[in-house]
Design a protein around this motif. Structure first.
Motif, PDB file in Angstrom:
ATOM      1  N   VAL A   2     -35.797  71.659  16.441  1.00  0.00           N
ATOM      2  CA  VAL A   2     -35.257  72.787  17.185  1.00  0.00           C
ATOM      3  C   VAL A   2     -33.745  72.599  17.286  1.00  0.00           C
ATOM      4  CG1 VAL A   2     -35.270  74.038  19.385  1.00  0.00           C
ATOM      5  CG2 VAL A   2     -37.389  73.040  18.496  1.00  0.00           C
ATOM      6  N   VAL A   3     -32.984  73.650  16.968  1.00  0.00           N
ATOM      7  CA  VAL A   3     -31.527  73.610  17.076  1.00  0.00           C
ATOM      8  C   VAL A   3     -31.126  74.313  18.374  1.00  0.00           C
ATOM      9  CG1 VAL A   3     -29.360  74.428  16.089  1.00  0.00           C
ATOM     10  CG2 VAL A   3     -31.138  73.490  14.598  1.00  0.00           C
ATOM     11  N   LEU A   4     -30.399  73.596  19.228  1.00  0.00           N
ATOM     12  CA  LEU A   4     -29.935  74.145  20.502  1.00  0.00           C
ATOM     13  C   LEU A   4     -28.461  74.532  20.367  1.00  0.00           C
ATOM     14  CD1 LEU A   4     -31.480  71.490  22.936  1.00  0.00           C
ATOM     15  CD2 LEU A   4     -32.544  73.561  22.048  1.00  0.00           C
ATOM     16  N   ILE A   5     -28.116  75.757  20.770  1.00  0.00           N
ATOM     17  CA  ILE A   5     -26.734  76.233  20.682  1.00  0.00           C
ATOM     18  C   ILE A   5     -26.247  76.518  22.094  1.00  0.00           C
ATOM     19  CG2 ILE A   5     -25.168  77.970  19.712  1.00  0.00           C
ATOM     20  CD1 ILE A   5     -26.549  76.263  17.604  1.00  0.00           C
ATOM     21  N   GLY A   6     -25.155  75.811  22.496  1.00  0.00           N
ATOM     22  CA  GLY A   6     -24.615  76.046  23.826  1.00  0.00           C
ATOM     23  C   GLY A   6     -23.902  74.822  24.361  1.00  0.00           C
TER      24      GLY A   6
END
Length: 778
Positions: A2-6
């Protein structure tokens, strides 16, 4: 994945919410400028902190750590891994993304995600934005930042800061240099030091650290001209010592002269350690004095890595003097530094492990060794080919000593196909030839020995002589008169060069030749030259010093039996007679076990009771023995084995009777004939397991307990005590603890935080009652 952006805080909060109860959260923070080893160190620290163990060490590769996690996934607690600021740790994202663990890679914005990851179409989770109140940013001076990085042992950040502020080199380079070496950040540090502008890059202290890193990386030749020029202008002891070491690694004979000059200028721990190492081949006494001094000064200054290297050097000096016990003591001292957490360097740990393992095989102390070697070979597949090859060879030697020649052959032939350097063929020729000769494959043994000699005929050092010894191992029985004088000459050359361990096989083969020629005095003189070394070698390991026929020839001078039966029945079922593996199976194995346990002989009725039980007809036994007599000359009336019998289960019992518990446990490879249902075998199996378990519980030796726990039935008491007595920084402890917890869960047992086992329960899980322990007699 899972790629988390933030933002970082939002990523942490979201990740914590996803980690359900019982799932360990592992948070790895990306480090700018981090190479693969630095990323591996970050992963090791995060996993160790989450598990509260020392499972993963530093200075290893990502492949090594990922292999440890993957191969032990069923034992380790469930984990989820968050990679914060993953734009700085792409290698971690790539390697962990291919594992079975849930991995979350955090990036500050979408355009920071590499295309390789986006092409795999991962799940992308955009995190809610969060306003962060503005605050005044307090800027620290570079000097203060450096002090904070050193205090937190953040060596990569420290060396980057130092490269940006070279005016601070003088007070900070040494502590950062030691930290960089211990954590294995060689490539990054070498590149940053080489990028310094002049005059900083030509300072003796900078050049010394650059050269030390270059030697570890095999790039020393890049710096030799510059170092030579700087030393000519301004002699410096520390730089001179590492210059001497660089020359030594390249086979330059000037290294001794340069080393002694450096010592006249500086007697710091690192100079003493380097010069002691170089002097080993010339004067082990002087080298030992220097290494002892290095050790004392390193202890006083808290230089753990120098302590470890000096202890390794002292063990090599003792080994070159033929003192196996003393060599092992120094290795144990280095191992304790690692176990106590003073050093967490994977490279040093594996070098110490290999050196000590080789000595343990020679000395017959095998408890827990096979499992440890197999695990490290598996983990180091993508780490260091050289270390993996050395460990593989040592494992093969252990299997040869235990008579498991087919397994050893598989490892050695795979190793032979894998090695590239010609010197390596000479290093591994003798164990390979020993194994092949033991299996009766003399043609292949001779072919590989000649190949090793051809490749090394002009090699530096002892390589050509090692290969020639391997050739004579194949030929001495055919031409002892020709072999004896040549082997004597080889041994003398090696002894003159102070290489006693390499001379031992030549002396053993020479003695065997003289005995074959009937010259008892010449044979005894040959062995007298290496007597001290041989006194510390276990009798079962003599096969490694000249091959199987040489070992038999030497041992027959003390025991004149022409026929010898070898039974390997612990965890296996192999019968060797007159150097030939016999096709004995099923009840035939039970007959041999019964007769070896009753060497005075058994009647037809007694043997039938032992093998089949009290209600079986004696005709079955007579038919079985008649079939066996086609392979072995078994006597009748009573049934008896009329030759010397060497049986692993009898040897284990003898060692227990002599209170040599570690040796006994080391020889124990599993239950006695595990598939057998013969009454006598079942009774002996139970009795031996119970005796071993009680002895191990009394011994309180973590390594021995771990070995026995993995070989016997699942005994929770043994796993509890193995965890209790293994060193807190021993990587095996984490896996033993995981197996203990898993077994306790399966058995429905609740463990307290200070679980211990009582010796009263030793062997209490056996399945046999008192009625099974009947002694079968005439």
């Amino acid at each position: 994945m899972v790629v988390l952006i933030g933002g970082e805080d939002q990523a942490l909060a979201w990740f914590r919410q996803q980690c359900r109860e019982g799932l360990r959260a592992v948070v790895v923070r990306g480090i700018p400028h981090a190479g693969e080893v630095a990323q591996a160190n970050a992963l090791a620290c995060a996993v160790n902190a989450s598990m509260k163990t020392n499972l993963l060490g530093k200075a290893a590769t990502l492949e090594y750590h990922v292999a440890v996690l993957e191969h032990n996934r069923d034992l380790l607690p469930e984990m989820a891994i968050l990679l914060l600021d993953a734009q700085h740790s792409f290698a971690l994202v790539e390697k962990l993304g291919n594992t079975h663990y849930p991995v979350f890679a955090h990036f500050p914005q979408l355009d920071a995600v590499p295309q390789e990851i986006l092409q795999a179409r991962p799940q992308i989770q955009r995190l809610p934005s969060q306003e962060i109140p503005s605050a005044a940013v307090k800027l620290e001076s570079p000097e203060k930042q450096l002090r904070h990085s050193i205090a937190r042992r953040e060596w990569l950040q420290a060396i980057v800061l130092l490269s940006e502020h070279p005016e601070l080199l003088e007070p900070f380079l040494d502590p950062i240099g030691w930290g960089v070496q211990e954590d294995g950040l060689l490539e990054e540090a070498f590149g940053l030091l080489r990028s310094l502008p002049e005059p900083y890059s030509r300072q003796p202290s900078v050049l010394r650290w650059s050269l030390a890193l270059a030697i570890d990386l095999g790039r020393q030749e890049e710096l030799l001209e510059t170092v030579q020029e700087v030393l000519r202008r301004a002699p410096d002891g520390k730089l001179g010592a590492f210059y001497a070491l660089a020359l030594h690694t390249l086979g330059n004979s000037r290294s001794l002269e340069v080393a002694e000059h450096a010592l006249s200028l500086d007697r710091s721990p690192e100079v003493l350690s380097v010069v002691g190492y170089i002097l080993q081949a010339k004067d082990t006494y002087k080298a030992s004095l220097l290494l002892n001094e290095a050790l004392e000064k390193a202890e006083a200054q808290g230089l753990s890595l120098v302590q470890g290297e000096a202890a390794l050097g002292l063990s090599q000096c003792a080994l070159l003097d033929g003192q196996l016990g003393r060599a092992r003591q120094w290795l144990r001292w280095a191992a304790r530094l690692l176990e106590n957490g003073k050093i967490n360097n994977t490279s040093l740990r594996l070098r110490v492990l290999n050196e000590e393992s080789h000595l343990r095989v020679l000395m017959g102390d095998l408890a827990g060794l096979e499992d440890q070697l197999r695990a490290e070979i598996r983990y180091s597949q993508g780490y260091s080919p050289r270390i993996r090859n050395l460990l593989s060879s040592t494992l093969a030697e252990l299997l040869i000593v235990q008579g498991r020649l087919e397994e050893a052959q598989e490892i050695l032939l795979e190793l032979w196909a894998r090695i590239k350097q010609r010197n390596s063929f000479a290093m591994y020729a003798q164990p390979t030839v020993t194994c092949l000769l033991g299996l009766g494959n003399e043609a292949l043994a001779r072919k590989l020995a000649v190949e090793a000699l051809t490749l090394n005929i002009h090699s530096f050092g002892a390589y050509a002589l090692q290969a020639e010894i391997a050739v004579w191992m194949c030929q001495w029985t055919h031409s002892p008169a020709e072999a004896a004088p040549r082997l004597r000459a080889i041994a003398e050359q090696l002894e003159t060069a102070n290489l006693v361990p390499y001379a031992v096989p030549a002396r053993c083969l020479e003695a065997a030749c003289w005995w074959r020629l009937g010259d008892d005095a010449a044979a005894k003189f040959a062995l007298s030259r290496v007597r001290n070394f041989l006194l510390e070698v276990d009798s079962s390991s003599m096969v490694l010093l000249g091959g199987p026929e040489c070992a038999r020839t030497i041992q027959k001078q003390w025991r004149k039996d022409t026929d010898e039966l070898h039974l390997h029945f612990l965890g296996q079922s192999k019968v060797w007679f007159r150097n030939r593996l016999l096709p004995v199976t099923g009840k035939g194995l039970d007959v041999l076990a019964a007769l070896s346990l009753n060497q005075e002989g058994l009647s037809s009725r007694g043997l039938t009771d032992a093998v089949y039980g009290e209600d079986a007809p004696e005709e079955r036994t007579r038919s079985l023995v008649a079939h066996l007599r086609r392979l072995l000359p078994i006597e009748r009336k009573p049934y008896r084995l009329p030759f010397h019998v060497e049986a692993d289960f009898l040897t284990v019992q003898k060692l227990l009777d002599q209170h040599q518990t570690r040796k006994a446990i080391g020889l124990y490879q599993g239950p006695l004939l595990p598939e057998s249902t013969a009454p006598l075998v079942e009774a002996e199996r139970y009795r031996l397991e119970t005796a071993l378990t009680r002895a191990a519980l009394e011994l309180r030796d973590g390594e021995a307990l771990l070995h026995l726990a993995s070989r016997t039935r699942d005994d929770l008491n043994l796993w509890i005590l193995a965890v209790e007595y293994l060193g807190t920084h021993d990587p095996r402890r984490a896996l033993a603890q995981a197996r203990r917890d898993q077994l306790a869960h399966e058995l429905g047992v609740e463990l307290s935080s200070t679980s211990t086992a009582s010796p009263i329960t030793a062997g209490g899980q056996g399945q046999l009652g008192e009625g099974k322990q009947k002694r079968y007699q005439n």
